[in-house]
Write a protein that holds these residues in place. Sequence first.
Motif, PDB file in Angstrom:
ATOM      1  N   GLU A  39       0.746  -1.246   0.060  1.00 17.33           N
ATOM      2  CA  GLU A  39      -0.024  -0.019   0.147  1.00 17.33           C
ATOM      3  C   GLU A  39       0.900   1.230   0.042  1.00 17.33           C
ATOM      4  O   GLU A  39       0.289   2.313  -0.211  1.00 17.33           O
ATOM      5  CB  GLU A  39      -1.022  -0.148   1.307  1.00 17.33           C
ATOM      6  N   GLU A  40       2.154   1.163   0.509  1.00 15.27           N
ATOM      7  CA  GLU A  40       2.829   2.507   0.309  1.00 15.27           C
ATOM      8  C   GLU A  40       4.175   2.142  -0.656  1.00 15.27           C
ATOM      9  O   GLU A  40       5.086   2.814  -0.366  1.00 15.27           O
ATOM     10  CB  GLU A  40       3.432   2.628   1.968  1.00 15.27           C
ATOM     11  N   TRP A  41       4.005   1.339  -1.561  1.00 17.82           N
ATOM     12  CA  TRP A  41       5.335   0.937  -2.285  1.00 17.82           C
ATOM     13  C   TRP A  41       5.386   2.360  -3.235  1.00 17.82           C
ATOM     14  O   TRP A  41       6.680   2.507  -3.597  1.00 17.82           O
ATOM     15  CB  TRP A  41       4.803  -0.144  -3.264  1.00 17.82           C
ATOM     16  N   LEU A  42       4.559   2.775  -3.739  1.00 16.99           N
ATOM     17  CA  LEU A  42       4.770   3.922  -4.641  1.00 16.99           C
ATOM     18  C   LEU A  42       4.983   5.191  -3.661  1.00 16.99           C
ATOM     19  O   LEU A  42       4.595   5.260  -2.510  1.00 16.99           O
ATOM     20  CB  LEU A  42       3.718   4.380  -5.369  1.00 16.99           C
ATOM     21  N   ASN A  43       6.288   6.104  -4.252  1.00 13.47           N
ATOM     22  CA  ASN A  43       6.536   7.118  -3.547  1.00 13.47           C
ATOM     23  C   ASN A  43       5.567   8.183  -3.056  1.00 13.47           C
ATOM     24  O   ASN A  43       5.265   8.704  -1.904  1.00 13.47           O
ATOM     25  CB  ASN A  43       7.775   7.932  -4.155  1.00 13.47           C
ATOM     26  N   LYS A  44       4.572   8.237  -4.006  1.00 12.07           N
ATOM     27  CA  LYS A  44       3.553   9.230  -3.946  1.00 12.07           C
ATOM     28  C   LYS A  44       2.488   8.681  -2.690  1.00 12.07           C
ATOM     29  O   LYS A  44       1.855   9.755  -2.050  1.00 12.07           O
ATOM     30  CB  LYS A  44       2.573   9.391  -4.932  1.00 12.07           C
ATOM     31  N   SER A  45       2.501   7.517  -2.374  1.00 16.78           N
ATOM     32  CA  SER A  45       1.752   6.852  -1.190  1.00 16.78           C
ATOM     33  C   SER A  45       2.387   7.375   0.072  1.00 16.78           C
ATOM     34  O   SER A  45       1.627   7.135   1.031  1.00 16.78           O
ATOM     35  CB  SER A  45       1.654   5.414  -1.420  1.00 16.78           C
TER      36      SER A  45
END
Length: 162
Positions: free
Chosen positions: A153-159
Amino acid sequence: MEREVLWKSLMMNGSIIIFWRQSILEKYVENIREEGFDVYLFDCESWDKNTCLSELGNTLEFPNYYGKNLDAFNDCLSDIVPSNEGFVLVFKNFDKFNERDKDTAFHVLDIIQNNSWRLLVENQKKLMAFVHSDDPRLEIQPVGALPVLWNNEEWLNKSRGI
């Protein structure tokens, strides 16, 4: 349709998973407990090498001969065979420990990763570490020759607000 088993999706890329948001960490901890895992919580905010190795030994109930060094941690961790599905070590504020003693922080995770695969292969039991960081930019070098990645759920930097 059968619900996806959380531990399988998490361990696909290694046994060490990083979390930034406390709410996501708590959700994963709750879900992994429901899958039959024991969970051990550690607050690493003021850890140094000695505190780290002492708390790990005390919490995991290592034998009296535990030498409170990295080799002894590896030896004693390799002796644990859980009676249930497995166990998860949750390290809150790991970024603080990592800032203070990057070498020990790395070796603790590397030992966990290596023992995780051994435990899975030898006993079909699981060992994971959930690493919480207040720093959304935390990067940890690969352990057990595998990268340490953020949770799904937090893999993408924008997350993580980056």
